[in-house]
Scaffold this motif. Structure first.
Motif, PDB file in Angstrom:
ATOM      1  N   LEU A   1       0.826  -1.204   0.000  1.00  0.00           N
ATOM      2  CA  LEU A   1       0.000   0.000   0.000  1.00  0.00           C
ATOM      3  C   LEU A   1       0.861   1.256   0.000  1.00  0.00           C
ATOM      4  O   LEU A   1       0.583   2.224  -0.724  1.00  0.00           O
ATOM      5  CB  LEU A   1      -0.913   0.001   1.223  1.00  0.00           C
ATOM      6  N   GLY A   2       1.931   1.253   0.811  1.00  0.00           N
ATOM      7  CA  GLY A   2       2.781   2.439   0.898  1.00  0.00           C
ATOM      8  C   GLY A   2       3.536   2.723  -0.379  1.00  0.00           C
ATOM      9  O   GLY A   2       3.592   3.869  -0.844  1.00  0.00           O
ATOM     10  N   ILE A   3       4.125   1.696  -0.962  1.00  0.00           N
ATOM     11  CA  ILE A   3       4.876   1.886  -2.208  1.00  0.00           C
ATOM     12  C   ILE A   3       3.930   2.299  -3.332  1.00  0.00           C
ATOM     13  O   ILE A   3       4.228   3.214  -4.115  1.00  0.00           O
ATOM     14  CB  ILE A   3       5.637   0.597  -2.572  1.00  0.00           C
ATOM     15  N   GLY A   4       2.785   1.638  -3.418  1.00  0.00           N
ATOM     16  CA  GLY A   4       1.823   2.008  -4.466  1.00  0.00           C
ATOM     17  C   GLY A   4       1.371   3.439  -4.344  1.00  0.00           C
ATOM     18  O   GLY A   4       1.350   4.189  -5.337  1.00  0.00           O
ATOM     19  N   ALA A   5       1.017   3.863  -3.124  1.00  0.00           N
ATOM     20  CA  ALA A   5       0.581   5.247  -2.929  1.00  0.00           C
ATOM     21  C   ALA A   5       1.722   6.225  -3.155  1.00  0.00           C
ATOM     22  O   ALA A   5       1.515   7.337  -3.661  1.00  0.00           O
ATOM     23  CB  ALA A   5       0.000   5.415  -1.525  1.00  0.00           C
ATOM     24  N   GLY A   6       2.950   5.829  -2.789  1.00  0.00           N
ATOM     25  CA  GLY A   6       4.098   6.696  -3.029  1.00  0.00           C
ATOM     26  C   GLY A   6       4.351   6.946  -4.505  1.00  0.00           C
ATOM     27  O   GLY A   6       4.731   8.045  -4.912  1.00  0.00           O
TER      28      GLY A   6
END
Length: 448
Positions: free
Chosen positions: A361-366
């Motif tokens: 989730l974090g990498i995708g949103a980043g």
């Protein structure tokens, strides 16, 4: 004063940091707040959503107000309101007072978000210096998201949940003094008119929609939830009619009819809906199911937010080189994989099972955040870029409010661990499907 522009930039960054910090800092404190003031599951969701609803409803109107009376005044007013509301939150004797104070915090935040950006823009008239200043402003802002869970967890563990709010007071007081001493009055545009009916309809509609989702999720289709849903639909209809006829609309409908603009904004709202929805339920999972203390929960959430700060410049460079579409599609697919991984989580899972989901989730949103704003702004003429950015931020805050409402209702925060995790598995499917739909949406609507 030779260093005045730098000092102004520092103060504006501090104000923006506080606004975004309070988006995430409260999450790890929710179990402690619920125990102390007796907040049930629905009230716990409103402690988060009252803030997001107020920001989403008033953000565009606040930008217009700054044009009319001067952005310096609006920033000072925002700081004063935010500080007073933070004190009220920290001293709140009951759930109702806390929720009302959180809404007031959101009003102050809505004044600060466009106001700090406008002051930075006015302070650096040179194009190159302005670009560097805005890059610093955006970078400091992105650091607030990972700092929120960590700072919140530390404060709750060391001093109690009330200090999550009271810690804002000295920073706000220093910022007010600095703004009054450093920031010039600036230009005013009294001819700009605020769309008060449109603002009222937007606020009432979003608030009613959030209330309907929370009430139906916890009590089923009872009279209160059905009435709120009818009110939300009526306000949405009234808003569209109003904006179509207004001389100076808050949201020009012609802009929204462009797929190249509407698509990224729907995507931005969906991103915040899924990301903040998972933040809400993951915090509850860590503390209620895994029995982590607030500080440990805050540290455990860092993999979801550190990539947002680290990957923002990477995504920006990728957008400059290849356009917004490739990083948007890749980011959405990575986030979809992260959401889907939540189906592997069960009551006996350790943190190692949860970590890939948070990282996805974090990498995708980043990878997604900077390009989606760029895509929205690029879809309108240059003289409407401020409006485009404001609409995108509004869509994201509305997504945050709805995400907490929907995810909290599905996961059943007060349910026993097996039932809670069953709801988490449903949300894994919902989140993955939502991100896949976003990947398709941006692939179709975002220009090369």
């Amino acid at each position: 004063m030779q260093n005045r522009p730098t000092a102004i930039l520092v103060v504006m960054c501090a104000g923006m940091f506080l606004v975004l910090l309070d988006v995430t800092v409260v999450n790890v404190a929710l179990p402690s707040i619920g125990t102390d003031v007796g907040a049930d599951a629905a009230a716990t969701q409103w402690i988060v959503d009252a803030y997001a609803v107020a920001i989403a409803a008033l953000l565009l109107a606040s930008g217009t107000l700054g044009d009319r009376v001067g952005h310096r005044r609006v920033v000072v007013a925002g700081l004063v309101v935010f500080g007073a509301a933070s004190a009220a939150c920290g001293l709140a004797p009951s759930t109702g007072v806390l929720i009302a104070a959180r809404a007031a915090q959101g009003v102050g935040a809505a004044l600060l978000l466009p106001g700090t950006l406008a002051v930075v823009t006015d302070t650096f008239p040179d194009r190159g210096a302005r670009a560097r200043a805005l890059g610093i402003w955006a970078g400091v802002s992105s650091l607030a998201l990972p700092a929120g869970p960590l700072l919140g967890g530390g404060l709750v563990s060391a001093a109690g949940w009330r200090w999550v709010f009271l810690v804002n007071l000295p920073v706000v007081a220093a910022a007010v003094v600095a703004v009054l001493r450093l920031v010039p009055t600036g230009k005013r545009r009294p001819e700009r008119r605020a769309d008060l009916p449109g603002t009222a309809l937007a606020a009432a509609g979003l608030g009613a929609a959030v209330f309907a989702v929370i009430d139906v999720g916890h009590h089923g289709f009872q009279a209160a939830g059905i009435t709120a849903l009818i009110v939300a639909l009526g306000c949405a209809t009234g808003f569209v009619l109003r904006e179509g006829r207004a001389d100076d609309p808050m949201v020009p409908l012609g802009v929204l009819r462009r797929p190249s603009f509407a698509g990224p904004n729907v995507a931005a709202g969906t991103m915040n809906l899924v990301l903040n929805g998972f933040l809400f339920v993951t915090t509850l999972f860590l503390q209620h199911v895994l029995h982590a203390d607030p500080l440990a929960a805050g540290i455990a959430l860092l993999p979801m937010f550190v990539p947002l700060a680290v990957l923002a410049p990477v995504a920006g460079r990728a957008t400059a080189r290849w356009g917004a579409r490739p990083p948007l599609v890749v980011g959405a697919l990575v986030a979809a994989a992260g959401a889907a991984w939540f189906v592997r989580v069960d009551p006996g899972s350790g943190y190692a099972v949860l970590l890939p989901a948070l990282l996805g989730l974090g990498i995708g949103a980043g990878l997604f955040t900077a390009p989606v704003v760029s895509a929205a702004v690029s879809a309108v003429p240059p003289d409407r870029s401020g409006l485009a950015s404001g609409i995108t931020n509004t869509a994201r805050q509305a997504g945050t409010a709805l995400g907490v409402a929907v995810f909290g209702a599905v996961a059943a925060a007060t349910a026993p661990a097996p039932q809670f995790v069953q709801g988490l598995h449903v949300l894994a499917v919902v989140g993955a499907v939502a991100w896949l739909a976003v990947a398709g949406l941006v692939a179709v609507t975002v220009r090369r």
